[in-house]
Motif scaffolding. Structure first.
Motif, PDB file in Angstrom:
ATOM      1  N   LEU A   1      22.748  49.233  84.353  1.00 41.81           N
ATOM      2  CA  LEU A   1      24.070  48.883  84.865  1.00 41.81           C
ATOM      3  C   LEU A   1      24.779  47.881  83.958  1.00 41.81           C
ATOM      4  O   LEU A   1      26.000  47.872  83.877  1.00 41.81           O
ATOM      5  CB  LEU A   1      23.966  48.303  86.277  1.00 41.81           C
ATOM      6  CG  LEU A   1      23.364  49.200  87.352  1.00 41.81           C
ATOM      7  CD1 LEU A   1      23.273  48.444  88.667  1.00 41.81           C
ATOM      8  CD2 LEU A   1      24.167  50.477  87.502  1.00 41.81           C
ATOM      9  N   GLY A   2      24.026  47.008  83.326  1.00 41.57           N
ATOM     10  CA  GLY A   2      24.620  45.975  82.490  1.00 41.57           C
ATOM     11  C   GLY A   2      23.644  44.832  82.293  1.00 41.57           C
ATOM     12  O   GLY A   2      22.436  44.999  82.419  1.00 41.57           O
ATOM     13  N   SER A   3      24.198  43.673  81.996  1.00 49.27           N
ATOM     14  CA  SER A   3      23.349  42.497  81.780  1.00 49.27           C
ATOM     15  C   SER A   3      24.112  41.238  82.175  1.00 49.27           C
ATOM     16  O   SER A   3      25.318  41.274  82.395  1.00 49.27           O
ATOM     17  CB  SER A   3      22.932  42.418  80.308  1.00 49.27           C
ATOM     18  OG  SER A   3      24.071  42.197  79.494  1.00 49.27           O
ATOM     19  N   ARG A   4      23.382  40.162  82.254  1.00 53.85           N
ATOM     20  CA  ARG A   4      24.012  38.858  82.445  1.00 53.85           C
ATOM     21  C   ARG A   4      23.070  37.798  81.894  1.00 53.85           C
ATOM     22  O   ARG A   4      21.868  38.000  81.769  1.00 53.85           O
ATOM     23  CB  ARG A   4      24.373  38.588  83.901  1.00 53.85           C
ATOM     24  CG  ARG A   4      23.217  38.236  84.793  1.00 53.85           C
ATOM     25  CD  ARG A   4      23.709  37.890  86.190  1.00 53.85           C
ATOM     26  NE  ARG A   4      22.573  37.483  87.013  1.00 53.85           N
ATOM     27  CZ  ARG A   4      22.675  36.929  88.183  1.00 53.85           C
ATOM     28  NH1 ARG A   4      23.856  36.710  88.705  1.00 53.85           N
ATOM     29  NH2 ARG A   4      21.612  36.584  88.865  1.00 53.85           N
ATOM     30  N   ALA A   5      23.659  36.655  81.560  1.00 50.46           N
ATOM     31  CA  ALA A   5      22.886  35.512  81.092  1.00 50.46           C
ATOM     32  C   ALA A   5      23.198  34.334  81.995  1.00 50.46           C
ATOM     33  O   ALA A   5      24.368  34.068  82.304  1.00 50.46           O
ATOM     34  CB  ALA A   5      23.223  35.181  79.644  1.00 50.46           C
ATOM     35  N   VAL A   6      22.154  33.653  82.446  1.00 47.17           N
ATOM     36  CA  VAL A   6      22.289  32.524  83.362  1.00 47.17           C
ATOM     37  C   VAL A   6      21.599  31.314  82.736  1.00 47.17           C
ATOM     38  O   VAL A   6      20.472  31.413  82.257  1.00 47.17           O
ATOM     39  CB  VAL A   6      21.637  32.844  84.729  1.00 47.17           C
ATOM     40  CG1 VAL A   6      21.775  31.663  85.683  1.00 47.17           C
ATOM     41  CG2 VAL A   6      22.224  34.093  85.332  1.00 47.17           C
ATOM     42  N   GLN A   7      22.275  30.175  82.761  1.00 45.78           N
ATOM     43  CA  GLN A   7      21.671  28.944  82.262  1.00 45.78           C
ATOM     44  C   GLN A   7      20.654  28.471  83.289  1.00 45.78           C
ATOM     45  O   GLN A   7      20.974  28.332  84.470  1.00 45.78           O
ATOM     46  CB  GLN A   7      22.745  27.875  82.036  1.00 45.78           C
ATOM     47  CG  GLN A   7      22.298  26.725  81.206  1.00 45.78           C
ATOM     48  CD  GLN A   7      22.068  27.114  79.760  1.00 45.78           C
ATOM     49  OE1 GLN A   7      22.711  27.997  79.231  1.00 45.78           O
ATOM     50  NE2 GLN A   7      21.138  26.428  79.116  1.00 45.78           N
ATOM     51  N   VAL A   8      19.393  28.248  82.878  1.00 43.96           N
ATOM     52  CA  VAL A   8      18.367  27.814  83.817  1.00 43.96           C
ATOM     53  C   VAL A   8      17.901  26.378  83.560  1.00 43.96           C
ATOM     54  O   VAL A   8      17.284  25.768  84.424  1.00 43.96           O
ATOM     55  CB  VAL A   8      17.151  28.776  83.823  1.00 43.96           C
ATOM     56  CG1 VAL A   8      17.543  30.106  84.416  1.00 43.96           C
ATOM     57  CG2 VAL A   8      16.550  28.934  82.453  1.00 43.96           C
ATOM     58  N   GLU A   9      18.200  25.865  82.374  1.00 45.44           N
ATOM     59  CA  GLU A   9      17.875  24.472  82.050  1.00 45.44           C
ATOM     60  C   GLU A   9      19.114  23.823  81.455  1.00 45.44           C
ATOM     61  O   GLU A   9      19.880  24.471  80.757  1.00 45.44           O
ATOM     62  CB  GLU A   9      16.725  24.420  81.038  1.00 45.44           C
ATOM     63  CG  GLU A   9      15.426  24.995  81.548  1.00 45.44           C
ATOM     64  CD  GLU A   9      14.351  25.050  80.464  1.00 45.44           C
ATOM     65  OE1 GLU A   9      14.573  24.516  79.362  1.00 45.44           O
ATOM     66  OE2 GLU A   9      13.307  25.654  80.730  1.00 45.44           O
ATOM     67  N   ARG A  10      19.293  22.530  81.728  1.00 44.09           N
ATOM     68  CA  ARG A  10      20.455  21.836  81.176  1.00 44.09           C
ATOM     69  C   ARG A  10      20.328  21.797  79.650  1.00 44.09           C
ATOM     70  O   ARG A  10      19.344  21.347  79.099  1.00 44.09           O
ATOM     71  CB  ARG A  10      20.550  20.412  81.710  1.00 44.09           C
ATOM     72  CG  ARG A  10      21.732  19.649  81.133  1.00 44.09           C
ATOM     73  CD  ARG A  10      21.937  18.309  81.792  1.00 44.09           C
ATOM     74  NE  ARG A  10      22.680  18.362  83.040  1.00 44.09           N
ATOM     75  CZ  ARG A  10      23.974  18.668  83.142  1.00 44.09           C
ATOM     76  NH1 ARG A  10      24.652  18.987  82.087  1.00 44.09           N
ATOM     77  NH2 ARG A  10      24.587  18.651  84.298  1.00 44.09           N
ATOM     78  N   ALA A  11      21.378  22.333  78.993  1.00 45.04           N
ATOM     79  CA  ALA A  11      21.432  22.318  77.528  1.00 45.04           C
ATOM     80  C   ALA A  11      22.880  22.469  77.095  1.00 45.04           C
ATOM     81  O   ALA A  11      23.655  23.176  77.749  1.00 45.04           O
ATOM     82  CB  ALA A  11      20.596  23.456  76.952  1.00 45.04           C
ATOM     83  N   TYR A  12      23.250  21.799  76.028  1.00 47.96           N
ATOM     84  CA  TYR A  12      24.600  21.884  75.474  1.00 47.96           C
ATOM     85  C   TYR A  12      25.671  21.561  76.512  1.00 47.96           C
ATOM     86  O   TYR A  12      26.782  22.093  76.464  1.00 47.96           O
ATOM     87  CB  TYR A  12      24.862  23.272  74.873  1.00 47.96           C
ATOM     88  CG  TYR A  12      23.797  23.716  73.905  1.00 47.96           C
ATOM     89  CD1 TYR A  12      23.666  23.112  72.656  1.00 47.96           C
ATOM     90  CD2 TYR A  12      22.903  24.723  74.255  1.00 47.96           C
ATOM     91  CE1 TYR A  12      22.690  23.514  71.771  1.00 47.96           C
ATOM     92  CE2 TYR A  12      21.925  25.132  73.378  1.00 47.96           C
ATOM     93  CZ  TYR A  12      21.814  24.530  72.129  1.00 47.96           C
ATOM     94  OH  TYR A  12      20.838  24.938  71.259  1.00 47.96           O
TER      95      TYR A  12
END
Length: 104
Positions: free
Chosen positions: A39-50
């Motif tokens: 169907l697609g993709s996604r990216a999720v931030q899981v740790e604090r960075a930048y």
């Protein structure tokens, strides 16, 4: 594995995920739960960075259409850098079907 994920078009599915420890984000490849079509993709931030807080969705995609073309970089409808009239079988395809793709 992620049991509940949504693509950019809002379709729900299951996902395979990979966490990048360096950037702190998790990339999820989302599939239809019954047909397993991508169907697609996604990216999720899981740790604090930048300066990005955990839980923030930083990228989403959706596969809305699929098609087959005859040449590399050709686009559906004959558009693209190598657009041409489709032939039944090119030499490259015949060799590939016979398992000799490197023989041409």
């Amino acid at each position: 594995m992620v049991e509940y994920a949504k693509d950019a078009a809002g379709r729900e599915g299951i996902a395979l995920a990979h966490v990048d420890r360096k950037s702190g984000d998790r990339t999820e490849w989302i599939f239809d739960p019954t047909t397993y079509a991508c169907l697609g993709s996604r990216a999720v931030q899981v740790e604090r960075a930048y300066g990005i807080t955990p839980g923030t969705v930083i990228n989403r995609t959706a596969v809305l259409e699929r098609t087959v073309v005859d040449a590399e970089k050709q686009r559906p409808g004959g558009q693209g850098t190598h657009a041409r009239t489709p032939r039944r079988w090119s030499r490259r395809r015949r060799l590939h079907r016979r398992g000799r793709a490197g023989a041409y």
